[in-house]
Write an enzyme that holds these catalytic residues in place. Sequence first.
Site, PDB file in Angstrom:
ATOM      1  N   GLU A  55       0.812  -1.211   0.000  1.00  0.00           N
ATOM      2  CA  GLU A  55       0.000   0.000   0.000  1.00  0.00           C
ATOM      3  C   GLU A  55       0.850   1.267   0.000  1.00  0.00           C
ATOM      4  O   GLU A  55       0.497   2.275  -0.623  1.00  0.00           O
ATOM      5  CB  GLU A  55      -0.940   0.006   1.217  1.00  0.00           C
ATOM      6  CG  GLU A  55      -2.069  -0.994   1.136  1.00  0.00           C
ATOM      7  CD  GLU A  55      -1.634  -2.418   1.446  1.00  0.00           C
ATOM      8  OE1 GLU A  55      -2.371  -3.361   1.105  1.00  0.00           O
ATOM      9  OE2 GLU A  55      -0.531  -2.587   2.031  1.00  0.00           O
ATOM     10  N   HIS A 124     -11.420  -6.589   9.417  1.00  0.00           N
ATOM     11  CA  HIS A 124     -11.940  -6.294   8.081  1.00  0.00           C
ATOM     12  C   HIS A 124     -13.377  -5.774   8.087  1.00  0.00           C
ATOM     13  O   HIS A 124     -13.999  -5.715   7.030  1.00  0.00           O
ATOM     14  CB  HIS A 124     -11.875  -7.546   7.196  1.00  0.00           C
ATOM     15  CG  HIS A 124     -10.476  -8.027   6.935  1.00  0.00           C
ATOM     16  ND1 HIS A 124      -9.452  -7.174   6.595  1.00  0.00           N
ATOM     17  CD2 HIS A 124      -9.946  -9.262   6.962  1.00  0.00           C
ATOM     18  CE1 HIS A 124      -8.343  -7.868   6.417  1.00  0.00           C
ATOM     19  NE2 HIS A 124      -8.614  -9.130   6.648  1.00  0.00           N
TER      20      HIS A 124
END
Length: 332
Positions: A55, A124
Amino acid sequence: MPEMMFAEAIASAITEEMLRDPDVVYFGQNMAMTERDPMLKKFGKNRVRITPISETAEMGIAVGAAMTGLRPIVELYMSEFMLVAFDQVVNEAPRLRYMSGGQVKVPLVFKAGFGFAAGWAGQHSNCIYNTMMGIPGLKLAIPSTPADAKGLMKAAIREDNPVVYLHHYMLTLEKGEVPDGDRVVPFGVADIKRPGTDVTIVATAWMVKKSLAAAERLAAEGVSAEVIDPRTLAPLDVETILESVRKTGRLVLVDQAPRQSSAAAVIAAEVADLGFDSLTAPIKLVTALNASIPYSEPLESYVLPNEDKIVDGVRAVLAAGRKGSQGPGPSR
């Protein structure tokens, strides 16, 4: 108007914008994995590309590419993945235009899903948008319908400042009408999803769907609930919310995030500051409990807001208003 699924509407917006503007590029995780990928076949590897799972690299490349004149869309897949490169989101991309005296634009979109409440557990299923609401120079879109998903993505791609575009995973397969043509939903303009006169409900993303269902149940009791979707949290359309509260006198804020790290807390503060005289009852927050999201389905449901909790919240503000002898009761 054609009907589209939520995810389909987002993809349609990206495709149309890439056809419209050759400077738009699209790269990131879990995309363009084979030569058969439709986007890859249409636009080629110079504009559509899968990246390594880094990322920091993905988002750093996007900042640099935006500074050179491209308009990158970064597919980050899950909002939690942004956390490992948060410096790029909150300390680099939003600051550069200001710190360069407007000489540098950073037109990029950080796209990510969030709030997956289907047994994806603590890492998540989060709602971390509150961490990005107050960052000067950063815009934050959070649609709740396919039409808004498409229109806000178009606006995000055309925006000259960095945008975090968050789509709720539980809405992925939701279907809805999407207007034909080049419809762009402007940032900072809330939408009244259901008009009402007795109580204002402000909700985001998946919670808009649950709030509309709760409003339908309340209507059977003679309660007219107005449901507002801010659509963007930065900029936030406070005036539309205040106008509704002036009419109803009551406010219920529904947010999937925990109470003290929610957009609801920010909106409550704005209304308390700017619209206190309009309130006939205390503001009610219906949020997740202060806990990580459990894997267990019964516990997950216990932690998160739902229709019953929204209905109970509305009943509480109505009762509080009546006890204080302020404002009208429910419409009959």
